[in-house]
Design a protein around this motif. Structure first.
Motif, PDB file in Angstrom:
ATOM      1  N   ALA A 279       1.199  -0.985   0.454  1.00 43.60           N
ATOM      2  CA  ALA A 279       0.152   0.176   0.625  1.00 43.60           C
ATOM      3  C   ALA A 279       0.946   1.398  -0.073  1.00 43.60           C
ATOM      4  N   GLU A 280       2.005   1.552   0.715  1.00 46.69           N
ATOM      5  CA  GLU A 280       2.651   2.493   0.584  1.00 46.69           C
ATOM      6  C   GLU A 280       3.910   2.506  -0.622  1.00 46.69           C
ATOM      7  N   ALA A 281       4.356   1.646  -0.916  1.00 42.41           N
ATOM      8  CA  ALA A 281       5.023   1.557  -1.864  1.00 42.41           C
ATOM      9  C   ALA A 281       3.752   2.242  -3.396  1.00 42.41           C
ATOM     10  N   MET A 282       2.270   1.708  -3.787  1.00 44.54           N
ATOM     11  CA  MET A 282       1.746   1.810  -3.913  1.00 44.54           C
ATOM     12  C   MET A 282       1.515   4.055  -4.426  1.00 44.54           C
TER      13      MET A 282
ATOM     14  N   ALA B 205      23.054   3.939  -7.518  1.00 41.37           N
ATOM     15  CA  ALA B 205      23.116   3.204  -5.832  1.00 41.37           C
ATOM     16  C   ALA B 205      22.326   2.540  -6.122  1.00 41.37           C
ATOM     17  N   TRP B 206      22.666   1.355  -5.645  1.00 45.67           N
ATOM     18  CA  TRP B 206      21.890  -0.153  -5.924  1.00 45.67           C
ATOM     19  C   TRP B 206      20.801   0.274  -4.473  1.00 45.67           C
ATOM     20  N   LYS B 207      20.146  -0.120  -4.825  1.00 44.05           N
ATOM     21  CA  LYS B 207      18.780   0.037  -3.287  1.00 44.05           C
ATOM     22  C   LYS B 207      17.753  -0.862  -4.015  1.00 44.05           C
ATOM     23  N   PRO B 208      18.061  -1.503  -2.641  1.00 40.31           N
ATOM     24  CA  PRO B 208      17.301  -2.924  -2.847  1.00 40.31           C
ATOM     25  C   PRO B 208      15.457  -2.035  -1.360  1.00 40.31           C
ATOM     26  N   LEU B 209      14.665  -3.623  -1.566  1.00 36.14           N
ATOM     27  CA  LEU B 209      13.465  -3.288  -1.033  1.00 36.14           C
ATOM     28  C   LEU B 209      12.851  -4.057  -0.658  1.00 36.14           C
ATOM     29  N   TRP B 210      12.137  -4.089   0.768  1.00 37.00           N
ATOM     30  CA  TRP B 210      11.191  -5.696   0.353  1.00 37.00           C
ATOM     31  C   TRP B 210      10.037  -5.073  -0.080  1.00 37.00           C
ATOM     32  N   VAL B 211       8.775  -6.043  -0.385  1.00 33.35           N
ATOM     33  CA  VAL B 211       7.801  -5.269  -0.557  1.00 33.35           C
ATOM     34  C   VAL B 211       6.901  -6.423   0.619  1.00 33.35           C
ATOM     35  N   THR B 212       5.950  -5.693   0.804  1.00 33.51           N
ATOM     36  CA  THR B 212       5.266  -6.718   1.620  1.00 33.51           C
ATOM     37  C   THR B 212       3.431  -6.876   2.183  1.00 33.51           C
ATOM     38  N   ASP B 213       2.959  -7.511   2.316  1.00 31.82           N
ATOM     39  CA  ASP B 213       1.487  -6.755   2.586  1.00 31.82           C
ATOM     40  C   ASP B 213       0.631  -6.926   1.094  1.00 31.82           C
ATOM     41  N   PHE B 214       1.035  -7.566   0.243  1.00 27.45           N
ATOM     42  CA  PHE B 214       0.641  -7.625  -0.480  1.00 27.45           C
ATOM     43  C   PHE B 214      -1.364  -7.929  -0.130  1.00 27.45           C
ATOM     44  N   PRO B 215      -2.370  -7.391  -1.545  1.00 26.63           N
ATOM     45  CA  PRO B 215      -3.407  -7.637  -1.228  1.00 26.63           C
ATOM     46  C   PRO B 215      -3.228  -9.888  -1.882  1.00 26.63           C
ATOM     47  N   MET B 216      -4.268 -10.348  -1.423  1.00 28.25           N
ATOM     48  CA  MET B 216      -4.708 -11.498  -1.017  1.00 28.25           C
ATOM     49  C   MET B 216      -5.396 -11.977  -2.645  1.00 28.25           C
TER      50      MET B 216
END
Lengths: 586, 586
Positions: free
Chosen positions: B276-279, B422-433
């Motif tokens: 949700a935050e990423a979107m 730069a190298w910018k990794p992240l985790w995206v979590t809590d996707f809609p089911m």
């Protein structure tokens, strides 16, 4: 979810609280105290749920009483010393007194218990239950360690692990090709590779110098006990090499991995034997050297005998008369000898002559009458037969006699307990370049059409194709061809000449292998390589006859996966999308 | 055939005799002295053939004069110090004075020179020549080192490398399945796996605890620049885990391999962000954090505006009105703004409102008229726009607006040089089911139907399917989803409930996934995993946009192998053997 593995709980942890996860291997209630053998991939530890004063203790016992086979559990408890140690398991000095038991996932009643070994159909259908058995875990892990050891060796020596395509070009007339319809190209198909042969040669032309791949290969053929539709090869190729460069390297690799994986020292160096010698002495191009028995040629001693079958073969330049002496074989009954004859017949024998000499020196032999005393004595002496032995004879075409006498040798070795408990590797070399296919009335390649001939001169090869020797080599272990390779043709003119000798004309060669011929034109270095059968080597190391035991999800000899139900019918609409239809029968 | 590698000849060898093998990179004759740059996989060394007194010397020069590009040579000579060192190559302090030159394989005139970069079609057709280019060698070797580093990490931690089948079960309606007709079962087909998903879950049920595989996967779909019909995944699965167990482990793995392979330190720990935050902030579920631009929601400020497009979306619970401020963007011409609008349209925008404030503070904006001065000022202030900026606005359904505004953000980032090196990794979590598919009028799984929901309660999931969150997670790097995974469903009732919510009834579920439902019944531990796209990660590490550069033998976007000519038509007789026919067109 856990602090430790079940199989690794030991006395150093006594007094500590641990949380373990695993399956209920066994659960039993002895006078109000529940015992659970909790199993994970490391092993088993005993859990105890006993009545007591502590808070929640009654709950723990109540839960423990409900546990059934293969329930998934998460258990917290305290490690203590066992009153009655169990020396059969690594954790047998200790047990865990449960303070909390969580049934993470209840198991339904099982189709079979993990300690049983039901029929193979059931095992394959419920593969996930079968794989839980410690014996299956051990065999799978042997394979995993084999592949790891191979990669370690290869990576340390600069071999480049390069993936080649699975969706590739079909070989016209590729009778064993799996075909894959192409959605984007109606009426066209990819094929699954029988091996990465051409790609690895191309990689040498491309300058990669040393290549390997643990490669999946595919061959669409009726399955035998030791074949699968898809199988795994360690595929290797070297640029700028001759035979010893390849052979010495991979021989060292095999010695290393056998030592690392199963602690076995293989001979250094491996014995080497030409194809001709292997056929002559063992009747096989993959002789099992654990069996000391050898074939003996007797053509010179039977040339003038009255037995036409022997005399004709002995007087034929392409014939063979061979004997196999089985020490102690005189114990064979008439019926058992018939079984040997039937076995030989499966490999092409039309009959099986023999001489049996019983313990008292009494001879019984259907061919005795064809020899005078001196000739018979000479024959017996030549094959070294003594009291108590039997000698089998084969006569006919060279290769056919070698084949069935070789098969008898293996059977006799097993039947008479003559198979040494040992690891006997060897190299077989100097294969014939071509075999004449009587049916097709043309030459076929004994290895494959990219194998270099021993002669460099094209005219020489053409003039002497029948007797030409190739630069192929096989690694054989205990009667199994575990690796096969060759120095390849690197000159386009030689490759064209070999295609021509194989009855592939220039147009066909261009259509089938044009890209290889092109690649050879633009600076192809001398190169050669080898491919090893991972499934077979893993089976040998794991001590199983069946490669299915070292494949996680094998198919049956009927080409089916009993677990998933592959292959399966496909709806018309889905077939239409890839532009194919099922062909009506007949 | 050689004593040393070309690229490794150095001053320590001066005075020694060496034998080298390689390709003639360049050959030239300067006043009777021939110079050959001899190349192998390690590099280049200069060979000199010069007139002299020694025996055979004239021969050497005569041969050297005939050398052409890419001839395969074997050269023996003496290492000496160069008069004019070449600092551009590692061997530049020395040269080898040839005493013998063997032309091992003459190269025909090349279709292109190895130093050139012709069009991609030519490169793919003559892939073996293209792969000789040092740049291609470097990129392939980056991929090889990536895979080696991954395996090292995994093997050291007890992950079991297990092969799963390539010939497996077709998914009914599997629109992207490659089908393979079965010779032994007329009318039936295998399918190539889109991933080993079900097999790896089965392996967890089977007690393997930690699994990995560098797995070939297949998806039959129109190719995009970054897709291939077959692709390679690092496939992993863990038993008895929750999200952090998987995430922490593989995050550490990625830090290790980026350091080992290209010397890059990735952030520790990776930032985490909900879907949700990423979107909301980036309009993307795989945000490129190298670009500092963010979307700003402005619904509250435009709810009462006279611009119906804004007001309607702002007043719709499922609508969105978002702004993107581009610092310095006021330099965009009307034509360039039209290009941005066209770009947004590709991602679903029906129009693109904007506010441009030039360096002098002059506003030009087609939406200015819908706001009174105070409301307009509030809007400008809220998005932080100042002199010299442009602000784009999107209004409509939440996901659509997010998509096209996210696309604009990426374009602006590139166009205005705002992409940090730069190298910018992240985790995206809590996707809609689930996602609601408007066309099919039913839910579809956002990850895949085996992903566990965040809630354990089946009734809760049923009641709140629309807003349910899954236990899926993606690893994102510089705007690329390089890995995707989840905690899986391990209870058969939950799996059945999810199938049902996806419109798969019990019968269909049994037909498609019966073996999985069975396996979950017999003691399935909690488990989860992830799969990484090896081709994409290798491309990122190698610094190329195209995954084709890190695949040895890629297919074109037209699904063809230009080197071998796959796919190709197949003769009727061969098709008949596998019981299929090409379906007539139409």
């Amino acid at each position: 979810m856990r602090t430790h593995y079940c199989g690794l709980i030991d006395e150093a942890l006594i007094g500590q609280t641990v949380t373990l996860c695993g399956w209920a291997d066994v659960a039993r209630n002895l006078g109000g105290v529940c015992f659970i053998d909790l199993r994970d991939h490391e092993g088993i530890v005993q859990i105890v749920a006993e009545p007591g004063e502590a808070e929640g203790n009654a709950d723990v016992v109540a839960i423990a009483e409900t546990i059934g086979y293969e329930d998934c559990l998460r258990i917290t408890g305290t490690v203590r010393r066992r009153h009655n140690p169990n020396t059969k398991i690594a954790t047998g000095q200790v047990e865990v007194v449960a303070t909390a038991i969580e049934v993470v996932n209840k198991a339904a009643p099982l189709p079979f218990h993990a300690h049983e070994n039901p029929g193979e159909e059931t095992r394959l259908r419920y593969r996930y239950l079968d794989l839980r058995r410690p014996e299956m875990q051990r065999m799978q892990r042997t394979r995993i360690r084999l592949v790891q050891a191979l990669r370690r060796w290869l990576d340390a020596r600069g071999f480049q692990d390069i993936e080649t395509p699975i969706l590739t070009k079909a070989t016209p007339e590729g009778a064993r090709d799996f075909l894959v319809p192409a959605r984007m190209h109606a009426g066209e198909f990819y094929a699954l590779p029988q091996s990465p042969q051409l790609f690895k040669q191309i990689l040498m032309v491309a300058g990669f110098d040393r290549y390997y791949q643990i490669a999946r290969c595919f061959r669409d053929e009726a399955l035998r006990a030791d074949r699968q539709l898809e199988f795994t090869q360690l595929d290797m190729e070297f640029a700028w090499v001759r035979e010893p460069d390849v052979q010495d390297a991979v021989e060292g690799m095999m010695r290393t991995v056998f030592k690392e994986v199963i602690g076995v020292d293989l001979a250094a160096p491996f014995p080497r034997m030409t194809w001709a010698e292997a056929m002559r002495r063992y009747g096989s191009d993959k002789p099992d050297l654990r069996i000391a028995l050898e074939l003996v040629d007797v053509a010179d001693l039977v040339r003038d005998s009255g037995f036409a079958v022997f005399a004709d073969a002995a007087n034929d330049a392409e014939g063979r008369v061979a004997a196999l002496r089985i020490p102690g074989g005189a114990t064979l009954s008439r019926k058992q000898i018939d079984e040997y004859a039937a076995h030989a017949a499966k490999f092409g024998a039309r009959g099986l002559a023999y001489i049996k000499i019983d313990a008292a020196g009494e001879v019984s032999s259907p061919i005795r009458k064809f020899f005078d005393d001196a000739a018979f004595a000479a024959l017996v002496a030549h094959v070294g037969a003594g009291n108590g032995d039997v000698v089998f004879f084969g006569a006919g075409g060279y290769n056919r006699v070698s084949d069935f006498m070789g098969a008898l040798r293996l059977k006799a070795g097993k039947d008479f307990g003559l198979v040494e408990d040992a690891w006997k590797p060897l190299w077989v070399t100097d294969f014939p370049m071509f075999e004449f296919d009587d049916e097709a009335q043309r030459y076929v390649a004994l290895h494959h059409p990219f194998t270099a001939p021993a002669v460099d001169d094209i005219d020489d090869l053409r003039a002497n194709a029948k007797t030409a020797v190739s630069r192929g080599y096989d690694m054989v272990l205990n009667g199994n061809e575990i690796g096969g390779g060759s120095i390849r043709i690197h000159r386009p003119e030689m490759q064209s000449a070999v295609f021509e000798l194989l009855g592939i004309d220039a147009e066909e060669a261009q259509a089938k292998f044009g890209f290889l011929l092109d690649a050879l034109k633009y600076g192809a270095p001398p190169h050669g390589g080898i491919a090893f059968g991972i499934d077979r080597i893993a089976a040998l190391m794991a001590g199983t006859e069946s490669i299915r035991d070292v494949i996680a999800f094998p198919k049956t000899t009927g080409a089916q996966c009993l677990m998933t139900g592959a292959p399966s019918p496909i709806a018309e609409a889905q077939l239409a999308e890839v532009h194919v239809a099922v062909r009506p029968k007949g």
